[in-house]
Design a protein around this motif. Structure first.
Motif, PDB file in Angstrom:
ATOM      1  N   TRP A 138       0.702  -1.271   0.118  1.00  0.00           N
ATOM      2  CA  TRP A 138       0.289  -0.201   0.490  1.00  0.00           C
ATOM      3  C   TRP A 138       0.940   1.361   0.038  1.00  0.00           C
ATOM      4  N   GLU A 139       2.270   1.057   0.393  1.00  0.00           N
ATOM      5  CA  GLU A 139       3.228   2.949  -0.124  1.00  0.00           C
ATOM      6  C   GLU A 139       3.377   2.537  -1.894  1.00  0.00           C
ATOM      7  N   THR A 140       4.583   3.197  -1.468  1.00  0.00           N
ATOM      8  CA  THR A 140       5.352   4.009  -2.586  1.00  0.00           C
ATOM      9  C   THR A 140       4.520   2.457  -3.717  1.00  0.00           C
ATOM     10  N   THR A 141       4.502   3.060  -5.232  1.00  0.00           N
ATOM     11  CA  THR A 141       4.329   1.951  -6.081  1.00  0.00           C
ATOM     12  C   THR A 141       5.794   1.394  -6.329  1.00  0.00           C
ATOM     13  N   PRO A 142       5.962   0.246  -7.370  1.00  0.00           N
ATOM     14  CA  PRO A 142       7.207   0.013  -7.874  1.00  0.00           C
ATOM     15  C   PRO A 142       8.125   1.311  -9.042  1.00  0.00           C
ATOM     16  N   ASP A 143       7.384   2.216  -9.396  1.00  0.00           N
ATOM     17  CA  ASP A 143       7.971   3.297 -10.566  1.00  0.00           C
ATOM     18  C   ASP A 143       7.331   4.357  -9.751  1.00  0.00           C
ATOM     19  N   GLY A 144       7.536   4.068  -8.208  1.00  0.00           N
ATOM     20  CA  GLY A 144       7.900   5.360  -7.584  1.00  0.00           C
ATOM     21  C   GLY A 144       6.569   6.167  -7.016  1.00  0.00           C
ATOM     22  N   ARG A 145       4.940   6.092  -7.694  1.00  0.00           N
ATOM     23  CA  ARG A 145       4.036   7.023  -7.558  1.00  0.00           C
ATOM     24  C   ARG A 145       3.513   6.900  -6.222  1.00  0.00           C
ATOM     25  N   ASP A 146       2.614   7.546  -5.638  1.00  0.00           N
ATOM     26  CA  ASP A 146       1.976   7.638  -4.446  1.00  0.00           C
ATOM     27  C   ASP A 146       1.259   5.987  -4.519  1.00  0.00           C
ATOM     28  N   GLY A 147       1.045   4.866  -3.377  1.00  0.00           N
ATOM     29  CA  GLY A 147       0.408   4.139  -3.481  1.00  0.00           C
ATOM     30  C   GLY A 147      -0.990   4.425  -2.242  1.00  0.00           C
ATOM     31  N   PHE A 148      -1.997   3.889  -2.225  1.00  0.00           N
ATOM     32  CA  PHE A 148      -2.862   4.177  -1.414  1.00  0.00           C
ATOM     33  C   PHE A 148      -2.424   4.678  -0.277  1.00  0.00           C
ATOM     34  N   GLN A 149      -1.992   4.095   0.973  1.00  0.00           N
ATOM     35  CA  GLN A 149      -1.623   4.974   1.724  1.00  0.00           C
ATOM     36  C   GLN A 149      -1.164   5.842   2.276  1.00  0.00           C
TER      37      GLN A 149
END
Lengths: 366, 366
Positions: free
Chosen positions: A103-114
């Motif tokens: 739920w944290e940073t996506t694999p390409d460095g964007r915001d995740g749901f957190q």
């Protein structure tokens, strides 16, 4: 869902296509969309139990473990509370081979749901389940095999058929993102036990208070049990859960599949099932899931064909007892290209917006 | 160190003594001292490697792992950047049986160093080392024993001699805090390898940029190697490290101890040692460490007697090559009652203030 205006959409499309940045200020991929003021954040362990070794403790013998204790089977939670937070807590439970990192940073460095839900004003509770991540200590021993199996998951997660990524999926195409994704896999320190997870999650809810439980994949099964056990679960949003709980005796037969993971229904008592029917629930499935009763050769996709079918049968049973439950195919509501990791795909903000819309309709966005 | 004013100090002392709250607004133990506005936060995996199973990959056979890959041996990092952040990154590496949780909320719900340094305006990078926490995937297999051993660590961490807590230590006395502390222990998923940790930490520093590396206990040894390997390590603050690197041939003999863990010096090449002498370094030891050359029966304390002695010998060798290094006993600078977990003790803000003072004198607080 808050659609982008036409020009922004066109600009983003061009950027994704590699045409570079434009005249307007472009937020780098790694940054939050806007700063968030945090009133409180931290971590805690929830639930679990203590076991004691046989014998009598002797403090003069440091390496004789007689009578010593072990604290295990708890969940780990990292929470954040923005200023002027909404009342509803968002509690996130990951799936198989994952941790709160899901739920944290996506694999390409964007915001995740957190970050996305924090930006929207929600208190977030990101969980590592017992035996995973920072909640590594279990009361039962385990082995970790280090068996290479990335490709099994790449196909099962419907990113593509290794080494090919499906043309239509909303995932980044860089080597760096692929490596971040695979490195985020993390093993169990002891055999997975869904009741142990549900018990710890019930303790998590006691600390988080009333909220929406968001589960993913293998987090689905313990998530249903948590809903049954905890009065603090006011809504469940489940992203491609692996299993569904039917009242004893009403579970459908296991469907044939080319996947190595059959969609086996769970069974719970009618009393427990009825508790679940009282909780508003939405289930989202992504793209590239074949519909119908015939197995397809692509086993990574067939894994989800049978789960979609089981979900639809479960929806029917739940509704027959009055439940507010919806099993939704994201492409049907205009969200295209979602993999099994829809919370991390390029269009994950669209998925989050669909969740908020569903919550709003049930007054859970307050 | 920013001392509290007299009345606040008196009030806090009374509250700790159980006299309850006062007329003024009292911030609950779980909350940050003041809200912090976050410009960016998230997580990433750093370093590690990919291994491939023998054979040729066949996508039609999902459970035949021939030719499949595994990504492991990386570190996991959760980072936060407050608005108007200082230039210096603070990178935190935990010790044995721990994860990044070490630096988060304390067992009794107060701020740990993650929040304290964030409040002070630093970018924080909280690491799970390879094989621990959310960085659970290693390229080598492992076993997790579930052996009860809480008491071994209770004594070794100088909290007391189980079941007694030392009268003078700055730790909370509640059952709940004790349980939070023990549940935070987390096992290795594969045998610990300090070079694997150092390599991953070097990659962490590449992402964090120039900063101060803060290590604890068994994080000390890979921390020294990280200082040798990474030009981004501009200062090292080590809290009771377990080992110290001497130039080959100059390591002192291993001292006798009643602890099951002898203080064995590390050896590095002179070239590597000289790199380390260029990095300003401070080492803090807590309270209840007997001084002298004679082993004491209390093995939990004797473990640190020999480490203090080794640290002092290392300080002498480092200084003989011109290093800015200080080995500090916290009680000698007025900070009393620190256990091995000085970052979580009741007076952890005093320890943080001592660190900032040291950084300020070296212009690392900018």
């Amino acid at each position: 869902m808050k659609p982008m205006n036409y020009w922004k959409k066109a600009a983003v499309a061009l950027m994704l296509a590699g045409f570079g940045s434009f005249g307007f200020s472009y937020q780098p991929a790694s940054a939050m969309q806007h700063p968030v003021t945090i009133e409180d954040q931290g971590s805690f362990m929830a639930g679990g139990k203590t076991v004691t070794a046989p014998g009598t403790y002797d403090g003069t013998k440091p390496t004789d473990f007689a009578g010593e204790t072990l604290h295990g089977d708890h969940a780990y939670v990292f929470y954040q509370k923005p200023v002027k937070a909404k009342k509803t807590s968002m509690v996130f439970l990951h799936g198989y081979g994952q941790s709160g990192k899901t739920w944290e940073t996506t694999p390409d460095g964007r915001d995740g749901f957190q970050n996305i839900f924090l930006e929207k004003g929600y208190k977030t509770y990101v969980v590592d389940e017992p035996g995973r991540g920072k909640a590594g200590r279990r009361t039962t021993p385990g082995t970790v095999s280090a068996q290479p199996d990335d490709q099994l998951w790449f196909n099962t997660f419907r990113i593509g058929e290794w080494p090919d990524t499906y043309d239509n999926v909303a995932v980044p195409r860089t080597k760096e993102a692929e490596e971040q994704f695979f490195h985020a896999m993390t093993p169990d320190t002891a055999p997975f036990d869904q009741q142990v997870v549900a018990d710890a999650m019930t303790a998590v809810m006691d600390k988080a208070g009333d909220g929406v439980l968001v589960t993913h994949s293998a987090g689905g099964a313990p998530g249903w049990l948590t809903g049954i056990q905890s009065e603090h679960v006011k809504g469940i949003i489940s992203l491609e859960p692996g299993a569904f709980p039917f009242p004893k005796g009403q579970a459908p037969a296991v469907e044939k599949t080319t996947s190595p993971f059959p969609a086996t229904p769970m069974e719970v008592s009618m009393e427990d099932f009825l508790k679940l029917t009282k909780i508003p629930t939405v289930i989202y499935f992504g793209d590239n899931i074949p519909k119908g009763d015939t197995p397809v050769a692509n086993w990574g996709q067939d894994n989800w064909r049978v789960r979609w079918n089981l979900a639809k049968k479960w929806e029917t049973v739940m509704r027959s007892y009055g439940a507010d439950v919806s099993v939704v195919s994201l492409p049907d509501i205009g969200i295209k290209g979602s993999t099994h990791f829809m919370m991390a795909d390029l269009n994950n903000r669209e998925v989050a917006d669909a969740m908020v819309k569903w919550m709003h309709e049930r007054k859970l966005d307050r």
